[in-house]
Design a protein around this motif. Structure first.
Motif, PDB file in Angstrom:
ATOM      1  N   ARG A 175       0.728  -1.270   0.007  1.00  0.00           N
ATOM      2  CA  ARG A 175      -0.078  -0.149   0.009  1.00  0.00           C
ATOM      3  C   ARG A 175       0.752   1.340  -0.087  1.00  0.00           C
ATOM      4  NH1 ARG A 175      -4.194   1.044   4.260  1.00  0.00           N
ATOM      5  NH2 ARG A 175      -4.451   2.373   2.710  1.00  0.00           N
ATOM      6  N   ALA A 176       2.318   1.150   0.031  1.00  0.00           N
ATOM      7  CA  ALA A 176       2.955   2.545   0.015  1.00  0.00           C
ATOM      8  C   ALA A 176       3.047   3.165  -1.305  1.00  0.00           C
ATOM      9  CB  ALA A 176       4.263   2.263   0.406  1.00  0.00           C
ATOM     10  N   ARG A 177       2.929   4.413  -1.367  1.00  0.00           N
ATOM     11  CA  ARG A 177       2.845   5.270  -2.612  1.00  0.00           C
ATOM     12  C   ARG A 177       3.771   6.280  -2.491  1.00  0.00           C
ATOM     13  NH1 ARG A 177       0.816   1.472  -3.583  1.00  0.00           N
ATOM     14  NH2 ARG A 177      -1.475   0.838  -4.112  1.00  0.00           N
ATOM     15  N   PRO A 178       4.443   6.771  -3.486  1.00  0.00           N
ATOM     16  CA  PRO A 178       5.310   7.887  -3.636  1.00  0.00           C
ATOM     17  C   PRO A 178       4.795   9.040  -2.892  1.00  0.00           C
ATOM     18  CG  PRO A 178       5.143   6.779  -5.712  1.00  0.00           C
ATOM     19  CD  PRO A 178       4.166   6.329  -4.973  1.00  0.00           C
ATOM     20  N   GLY A 179       5.645   9.803  -2.019  1.00  0.00           N
ATOM     21  CA  GLY A 179       5.307  10.773  -1.314  1.00  0.00           C
ATOM     22  C   GLY A 179       4.934  10.352   0.250  1.00  0.00           C
ATOM     23  N   ASP A 180       4.609   8.899   0.406  1.00  0.00           N
ATOM     24  CA  ASP A 180       4.208   8.827   1.920  1.00  0.00           C
ATOM     25  C   ASP A 180       5.452   8.866   2.688  1.00  0.00           C
ATOM     26  OD1 ASP A 180       1.688   7.999   1.239  1.00  0.00           O
ATOM     27  OD2 ASP A 180       2.102   5.701   1.120  1.00  0.00           O
ATOM     28  N   ALA A 297       1.637  12.316   8.599  1.00  0.00           N
ATOM     29  CA  ALA A 297       2.983  12.013   9.307  1.00  0.00           C
ATOM     30  C   ALA A 297       3.160  12.837  10.730  1.00  0.00           C
ATOM     31  CB  ALA A 297       4.101  12.382   8.479  1.00  0.00           C
ATOM     32  N   ASP A 298       2.938  14.105  10.882  1.00  0.00           N
ATOM     33  CA  ASP A 298       3.182  14.777  12.144  1.00  0.00           C
ATOM     34  C   ASP A 298       2.290  14.072  13.160  1.00  0.00           C
ATOM     35  OD1 ASP A 298       4.763  16.380  10.753  1.00  0.00           O
ATOM     36  OD2 ASP A 298       3.483  17.958  10.677  1.00  0.00           O
ATOM     37  N   ARG A 299       0.989  13.713  12.827  1.00  0.00           N
ATOM     38  CA  ARG A 299       0.017  13.374  13.944  1.00  0.00           C
ATOM     39  C   ARG A 299       0.533  11.906  14.381  1.00  0.00           C
ATOM     40  NH1 ARG A 299      -5.677  12.139  12.074  1.00  0.00           N
ATOM     41  NH2 ARG A 299      -5.012  13.393  10.495  1.00  0.00           N
ATOM     42  N   LEU A 300       0.920  11.132  13.240  1.00  0.00           N
ATOM     43  CA  LEU A 300       1.368   9.620  13.582  1.00  0.00           C
ATOM     44  C   LEU A 300       2.567  10.001  14.479  1.00  0.00           C
ATOM     45  CD1 LEU A 300       0.624   6.878  13.125  1.00  0.00           C
ATOM     46  CD2 LEU A 300       2.140   6.789  11.289  1.00  0.00           C
ATOM     47  N   LEU A 301       3.572  10.688  14.269  1.00  0.00           N
ATOM     48  CA  LEU A 301       4.641  10.807  14.940  1.00  0.00           C
ATOM     49  C   LEU A 301       4.472  11.341  16.414  1.00  0.00           C
ATOM     50  CD1 LEU A 301       7.893  10.745  15.100  1.00  0.00           C
ATOM     51  CD2 LEU A 301       7.781  13.278  14.341  1.00  0.00           C
ATOM     52  N   ALA A 302       3.497  12.183  16.446  1.00  0.00           N
ATOM     53  CA  ALA A 302       3.175  12.863  18.005  1.00  0.00           C
ATOM     54  C   ALA A 302       2.435  11.677  18.672  1.00  0.00           C
ATOM     55  CB  ALA A 302       2.374  14.115  17.594  1.00  0.00           C
TER      56      ALA A 302
END
Lengths: 351, 351
Positions: A175-180, A297-302
Motif C-alpha cells: 500500500r505504500a505510494r510515492p510521497g508517503d 505524518a506529524d499526527r502519527l509521529l506525535a
C-alpha cells in the motif's frame, strides 16, 4: 480452577532435573511435565480444560493469524530470553496487521538433557510477557528430541488477533505510494547487538539490552491517531534494510532514507563498528516501521512519541517513485548509497 | 495471482541444492526460498499478500485453535511423510473439537545442509494434504539452525477451526459418564508400526502403511448422526492406552475395554509381537476415539462405518464408575488386566 487431568503426584525435580525422552512420549512423564510446569505457568480456563484444542467464541470483524518459530541462541540474553521473545515477536506480527492480539499457542521442541530449571524460566517469561501484552496462551504442544538433534529449546508461537475496529483498509506491504512518509518507532539494532554481545562475550562499555517488547498497545495508539496507516512492519531478521526493501518490492516503489534521521544508540553504533556490522541489517524485536500519507505524518509521529514504546520515534524517509524498487540512503553530507538486502548470513539465530 | 514480493530471479537448485544459514537470515536467500518453493506450493491469496500475518473475516459461532510440532524420524515413511502428517495431525486436533478446519499456519525449522529436494517433497505433501482436508495454509515462518543443532526438518502447524453448527455442547475430555459407549474408528497401531518398520528395517511379510489421514469429514458425518458426541480424542502419542487414561482422568470415571472388540491388523499384531510392543501404546494418526450416550452408540457406529475413514469402526468398551479412574481390559477369556499409561519412552519421535 483445577486441571481435570492430574493423574500423578508431581515428581519433577524443578531444580536439578533434566528433560528426557519420556517427557515427549505422551505417557505418564509427559503428563507430569505438562501438568507440573507448563499448564500452571500459563494457567487459564481455556488451557485448563485439558483438551487438545482451545474453544472460544468467535470474535467479530476481521481476524489475523501469524506464526513464528524462535531458535535464538543463546536462550538467555541481556534483557530477555527466548520465552518473552516468542510472545512479543508473535504479538508484534499481529499488531503489524493493526490487530489486537487475543490468543497464542505454544509449541515447544526440547532437547534431551535440557535443564528443567531453564524450561521453568522460559515458560515463566512467556507467561509474564503474555500478561503484559494482554494475550492468552490457550493451547500448546511439547516434543522432545534426542541429544544432538536439537539445541536446548525451540519455541513456536502462533497468534490470533482481531483487527482494530477503527481500521478501514488494514495496513499491507503493497500500500505504500510515492510521497508517503516512513517512520520508525525507536532506535534500531538493540536486540541483535544484545544477542551478539552475549554470544561473543563482547566487553561493551555500555551494556546493550534487547529491545524485545510487545507493540500492540503502541499500534492501538497510532491507529487511534491515524486510522489509515498504510504499512506496518517490524524490522526483525534482516533489520531495517530488509523491511524497507520488502516495502519497496511489495508496493512497487523506491525508498529514500535519511541517515541522520535514523535513531541508533551510541553503544549499538560502537558495537557495530567493532563487529564490522551495519545497524541497518540488525534484527529488532520491539521496533516498528510505519508508512502513512504525508499529511498524516506529524499526527502519527506525535502519537508515537506520546507512547512509552515510541518516545524516540522519528520520520526517517519517504517513499519515492522508482521502477527499479531501490532503497537509497541519503548521507548527512548529501551523498547517496544503496541499502541492499543482506545476501548471505551475517547473524545466525538472532530470533 | 502473482506474489508482490519477487525481487530476485530464482536461483535455487531444487534438485541438488541444500539449505544454508542464509536461507534463514531474512535477506535475499530467505526471500528466494520462500518465494521460490514455499509460497508457490501453498499458493493462495491470503499467503500471496506477502504480509507477516494473514487477514480474513471472522467466522461466526465458536472457534477452536490447536498447535502441534512434528519431529517424526524418519521424515519419509511408508504411506506418508512429515508434511502430510503435520497437516493431518493438526486438522484432527481441530476435528476432535467437532470443528471444521479452516486455516493452518506452517512453521519450519530446517537444519543447515538439508536437501532442498526433500523440502520440496515435504511442502508439496503439506499442500496436497491441506487440499484433501479443505484447509488453507495462510501464514508461515522458516528458520534455519546450524548443522548438528536440529534434525533435518521440524514442522509446526497451528490450526483454526469453526465448531460445527449442529453441535450444542462441544465434545470435551470431562464429559464421559458411566454407561457411555466408547468407539474407535478403525484398526490401531498402523502409524507407529509403519514408522518403526522403516526405522528398524523390519522385514514385514505384509508392509504396514501409516494410517495418517484427516478425520474432519468423518467427524462431520458423525455429528450429523449424533450431534451430542461427548468426547472425541485422537489416540496419537501414547496410543489408545493414553487416550483412554486421559478420558478416565478427565471425566473422573473408569473405562472397561473389550480386548476382542479392538481392531488390530494381523500385520500390526505380528510386528508388535516381534518388537515386544503393545498395540495399545502405539501412536495412530488417522484414528479417533469417541464417547457417546449408550442410546446413541448404534447410530454413531453406523454413521462411522458408512464413511470411508470409519469402515472398520467398532464399539470397544464402556465408561464405568470407578473412583480410582482405572482403565481395565476384559480379555476374550473373561479375565481383566490394567491398561496403564506408558511411563517411559518406548517409541521416540513417532510424530
Amino acid at each position: 480452577m483445577t486441571s481435570p487431568i492430574r493423574p500423578f503426584p508431581r515428581k519433577l525435580d524443578r531444580k536439578a532435573g533434566v528433560i528426557d525422552l519420556g517427557h515427549g512420549a505422551g505417557g505418564r512423564a509427559t503428563a507430569q511435565l505438562i501438568d507440573g510446569i507448563i499448564r500452571p505457568a500459563f494457567r487459564n480456563p481455556l488451557l485448563d480444560a485439558g483438551n487438545d484444542q482451545a474453544l472460544f467464541p468467535a470474535p467479530s470483524g476481521r481476524l489475523v493469524m501469524t506464526t513464528d518459530s524462535y531458535v535464538v541462541s543463546p536462550l538467555f540474553f541481556p534483557g530477555g530470553c527466548i520465552g518473552d521473545l516468542a510472545v512479543n515477536g508473535t504479538v508484534n506480527d499481529l499488531a503489524m496487521g493493526a490487530a489486537r492480539p487475543l490468543y497464542l499457542s505454544c509449541g515447544l521442541i526440547l532437547e534431551e538433557g535440557f535443564p528443567i530449571a531453564d524450561l521453568v524460566r522460559i515458560v515463566d517469561a512467556m507467561a509474564a510477557a503474555a500478561d503484559r501484552a494482554g494475550v492468552t496462551i490457550v493451547t500448546g504442544d511439547t516434543k522432545v528430541v534426542e541429544r544432538g538433534k536439537g539445541d536446548g529449546c525451540f519455541v513456536n508461537t502462533t497468534g490470533l488477533g482481531q483487527v482494530l475496529a477503527a481500521v478501514d483498509l488494514p495496513p499491507s506491504i503493497d500500500r505504500a505510494r510515492p510521497g508517503d512518509a516512513i517512520l520508525v518507532s525507536g532506535p534500531i539494532g538493540d536486540h541483535g547487538v544484545a544477542i551478539l554481545s552475549q554470544r561473543e562475550g563482547l566487553p561493551l562499555k555500555t551494556p546493550v539490552r534487547t529491545d524485545s517488547a510487545a507493540l500492540a498497545d503502541l499500534v492501538a495508539a497510532m491507529v487511534a491517531a491515524v486510522p489509515d496507516i498504510k504499512v506496518l512492519r517490524d524490522p526483525t531478521r534482516g533489520g531495517l534494510a530488509a523491511a524497507t526493501n520488502e516495502l519497496a518490492w511489495g508496493s512497487g516503489v523506491g525508498v529514500e532514507l535519511q541517515e541522520a534521521a535514523i535513531p541508533v544508540r551510541p553503544a549499538v553504533d560502537a558495537a557495530c563498528e567493532l563487529l564490522g556490522l551495519d545497524p541497518l541489517n540488525i534484527a529488532n524485536e520491539g521496533r516498528l516501521v510505519a508508512v502513512c500519507a504525508p499529511d498524516h505524518a506529524d499526527r502519527l509521529l506525535a502519537a508515537m512519541r506520546a507512547h512509552p514504546d515510541g518516545v524516540d520515534a522519528a520520520v526517517i524517509g519517504q517513499v519515492v517513485e522508482d521502477e527499479r524498487r531501490f532503497v537509497r540512503m541519503v548521507t548527512p553530507l548529501g551523498g547517496t548509497r544503496m541499502v541492499d538486502w543482506l545476501s548471505g548470513e551475517q547473524l545466525p539465530r538472532i530470533c
